[in-house]
Design a protein around this motif. Structure first.
Motif, PDB file in Angstrom:
ATOM      1  N   TYR A 158      -8.930   1.957  20.873  1.00 25.20           N
ATOM      2  CA  TYR A 158      -9.781   3.063  20.416  1.00 25.20           C
ATOM      3  C   TYR A 158      -9.543   4.299  21.297  1.00 25.20           C
ATOM      4  O   TYR A 158      -9.309   5.399  20.786  1.00 25.20           O
ATOM      5  CB  TYR A 158     -11.243   2.612  20.459  1.00 25.20           C
ATOM      6  CG  TYR A 158     -12.256   3.697  20.230  1.00 25.20           C
ATOM      7  CD1 TYR A 158     -12.647   4.048  18.931  1.00 25.20           C
ATOM      8  CD2 TYR A 158     -12.850   4.363  21.295  1.00 25.20           C
ATOM      9  CE1 TYR A 158     -13.601   5.040  18.727  1.00 25.20           C
ATOM     10  CE2 TYR A 158     -13.798   5.348  21.092  1.00 25.20           C
ATOM     11  CZ  TYR A 158     -14.166   5.688  19.806  1.00 25.20           C
ATOM     12  OH  TYR A 158     -15.104   6.665  19.597  1.00 25.20           O
ATOM     13  N   GLN A 159      -9.587   4.135  22.610  1.00 23.62           N
ATOM     14  CA  GLN A 159      -9.360   5.256  23.530  1.00 23.62           C
ATOM     15  C   GLN A 159      -7.941   5.805  23.398  1.00 23.62           C
ATOM     16  O   GLN A 159      -7.726   7.023  23.471  1.00 23.62           O
ATOM     17  CB  GLN A 159      -9.644   4.835  24.981  1.00 23.62           C
ATOM     18  CG  GLN A 159     -11.103   4.612  25.280  1.00 23.62           C
ATOM     19  CD  GLN A 159     -11.962   5.847  25.071  1.00 23.62           C
ATOM     20  OE1 GLN A 159     -11.537   6.986  25.319  1.00 23.62           O
ATOM     21  NE2 GLN A 159     -13.174   5.640  24.591  1.00 23.62           N
ATOM     22  N   ASN A 160      -6.966   4.927  23.206  1.00 20.81           N
ATOM     23  CA  ASN A 160      -5.584   5.360  23.026  1.00 20.81           C
ATOM     24  C   ASN A 160      -5.449   6.214  21.768  1.00 20.81           C
ATOM     25  O   ASN A 160      -4.768   7.238  21.767  1.00 20.81           O
ATOM     26  CB  ASN A 160      -4.663   4.138  22.966  1.00 20.81           C
ATOM     27  CG  ASN A 160      -3.237   4.476  23.317  1.00 20.81           C
ATOM     28  OD1 ASN A 160      -2.977   5.141  24.307  1.00 20.81           O
ATOM     29  ND2 ASN A 160      -2.319   4.013  22.492  1.00 20.81           N
ATOM     30  N   ALA A 161      -6.111   5.801  20.694  1.00 20.83           N
ATOM     31  CA  ALA A 161      -6.079   6.577  19.446  1.00 20.83           C
ATOM     32  C   ALA A 161      -6.673   7.966  19.657  1.00 20.83           C
ATOM     33  O   ALA A 161      -6.109   8.978  19.205  1.00 20.83           O
ATOM     34  CB  ALA A 161      -6.816   5.831  18.344  1.00 20.83           C
ATOM     35  N   GLY A 207     -14.425   2.903  15.124  1.00 23.16           N
ATOM     36  CA  GLY A 207     -13.819   3.570  13.977  1.00 23.16           C
ATOM     37  C   GLY A 207     -13.274   4.936  14.329  1.00 23.16           C
ATOM     38  O   GLY A 207     -13.884   5.682  15.104  1.00 23.16           O
ATOM     39  N   ILE A 208     -12.119   5.255  13.770  1.00 21.73           N
ATOM     40  CA  ILE A 208     -11.499   6.569  13.984  1.00 21.73           C
ATOM     41  C   ILE A 208     -10.916   7.080  12.671  1.00 21.73           C
ATOM     42  O   ILE A 208     -10.707   6.318  11.732  1.00 21.73           O
ATOM     43  CB  ILE A 208     -10.382   6.522  15.063  1.00 21.73           C
ATOM     44  CG1 ILE A 208      -9.235   5.544  14.702  1.00 21.73           C
ATOM     45  CG2 ILE A 208     -10.951   6.123  16.413  1.00 21.73           C
ATOM     46  CD1 ILE A 208      -7.981   6.219  14.260  1.00 21.73           C
ATOM     47  N   THR A 209     -10.639   8.372  12.637  1.00 21.45           N
ATOM     48  CA  THR A 209      -9.762   8.921  11.602  1.00 21.45           C
ATOM     49  C   THR A 209      -8.503   9.385  12.312  1.00 21.45           C
ATOM     50  O   THR A 209      -8.563   9.948  13.413  1.00 21.45           O
ATOM     51  CB  THR A 209     -10.389  10.097  10.824  1.00 21.45           C
ATOM     52  OG1 THR A 209     -10.811  11.104  11.734  1.00 21.45           O
ATOM     53  CG2 THR A 209     -11.561   9.638   9.983  1.00 21.45           C
ATOM     54  N   ASP A 210      -7.359   9.122  11.690  1.00 20.33           N
ATOM     55  CA  ASP A 210      -6.095   9.553  12.284  1.00 20.33           C
ATOM     56  C   ASP A 210      -5.874  11.039  11.974  1.00 20.33           C
ATOM     57  O   ASP A 210      -6.649  11.649  11.230  1.00 20.33           O
ATOM     58  CB  ASP A 210      -4.944   8.645  11.835  1.00 20.33           C
ATOM     59  CG  ASP A 210      -4.610   8.729  10.360  1.00 20.33           C
ATOM     60  OD1 ASP A 210      -4.759   9.799   9.736  1.00 20.33           O
ATOM     61  OD2 ASP A 210      -4.166   7.698   9.806  1.00 20.33           O
ATOM     62  N   PRO A 211      -4.820  11.656  12.517  1.00 17.69           N
ATOM     63  CA  PRO A 211      -4.609  13.091  12.335  1.00 17.69           C
ATOM     64  C   PRO A 211      -4.383  13.557  10.895  1.00 17.69           C
ATOM     65  O   PRO A 211      -4.460  14.754  10.629  1.00 17.69           O
ATOM     66  CB  PRO A 211      -3.372  13.380  13.197  1.00 17.69           C
ATOM     67  CG  PRO A 211      -3.412  12.347  14.255  1.00 17.69           C
ATOM     68  CD  PRO A 211      -3.925  11.117  13.556  1.00 17.69           C
ATOM     69  N   VAL A 212      -4.125  12.646   9.960  1.00 15.75           N
ATOM     70  CA  VAL A 212      -3.971  13.064   8.559  1.00 15.75           C
ATOM     71  C   VAL A 212      -5.133  12.596   7.685  1.00 15.75           C
ATOM     72  O   VAL A 212      -5.095  12.745   6.474  1.00 15.75           O
ATOM     73  CB  VAL A 212      -2.600  12.646   7.959  1.00 15.75           C
ATOM     74  CG1 VAL A 212      -1.452  13.270   8.745  1.00 15.75           C
ATOM     75  CG2 VAL A 212      -2.458  11.150   7.865  1.00 15.75           C
ATOM     76  N   GLY A 213      -6.189  12.023   8.317  1.00 11.99           N
ATOM     77  CA  GLY A 213      -7.410  11.739   7.581  1.00 11.99           C
ATOM     78  C   GLY A 213      -7.669  10.310   7.159  1.00 11.99           C
ATOM     79  O   GLY A 213      -8.663  10.041   6.488  1.00 11.99           O
TER      80      GLY A 213
END
Length: 138
Positions: free
Chosen positions: A91-94, A116-122
């Motif tokens: 999670y922290q790496n993302a 949970g995360i969103t990546d740079p393209v959504g």
């Protein structure tokens, strides 16, 4: 009748596999390689446009494909459920490589630790570790 799924699948591929059409495929590929240690398995380039025709990436034991969005194959966003050994570190790496937090890692009622995360393209990514060695129906 037995379902017709017993067929050859290349290493890392399963019966169902993700195939994403992305407006900025290289941006997503770079993020996945840094944040989730994705390994590029194959790449084809459209000779006329120079666009990414297809890239196969492997994360852990799963392969999926990414292609340049174009024409009828519009940019798409999706969600992934990623199993890892250390949710908090991944999670922290993302976040370090450009993801946006949706929710911080926590132990869930359904016996997963998850962030949970969103990546740079959504795309959404639920980064999870099963806290028990049993399925969800058990």
């Amino acid at each position: 009748m037995k379902p017709p799924f017993n067929t050859y699948k290349p290493d890392g591929f399963h019966t169902v596999n993700a195939y994403l059409f992305v407006s900025e495929p290289q941006k997503l590929i770079d993020f996945l390689q840094k944040a989730f240690y994705a390994e590029e398995q194959n790449r084809s380039i459209d000779e006329e446009t120079g666009d990414i025709g297809n890239v196969i990436l492997k994360i852990g034991d799963s392969c999926f494909m990414i292609s340049q969005a174009r024409g009828e194959f519009e940019n798409m966003r999706t969600a992934f459920y990623l199993y890892v050994k250390d949710v908090d570190t991944i999670y922290q790496n993302a976040l370090k490589y450009g993801a946006t937090s949706v929710f911080e890692p926590a132990d869930m009622d359904y016996e997963d630790r998850q962030g949970g995360i969103t990546d740079p393209v959504g795309n959404y990514w639920w980064i999870s570790k099963r806290l028990v060695e049993k399925g969800y129906k058990d």
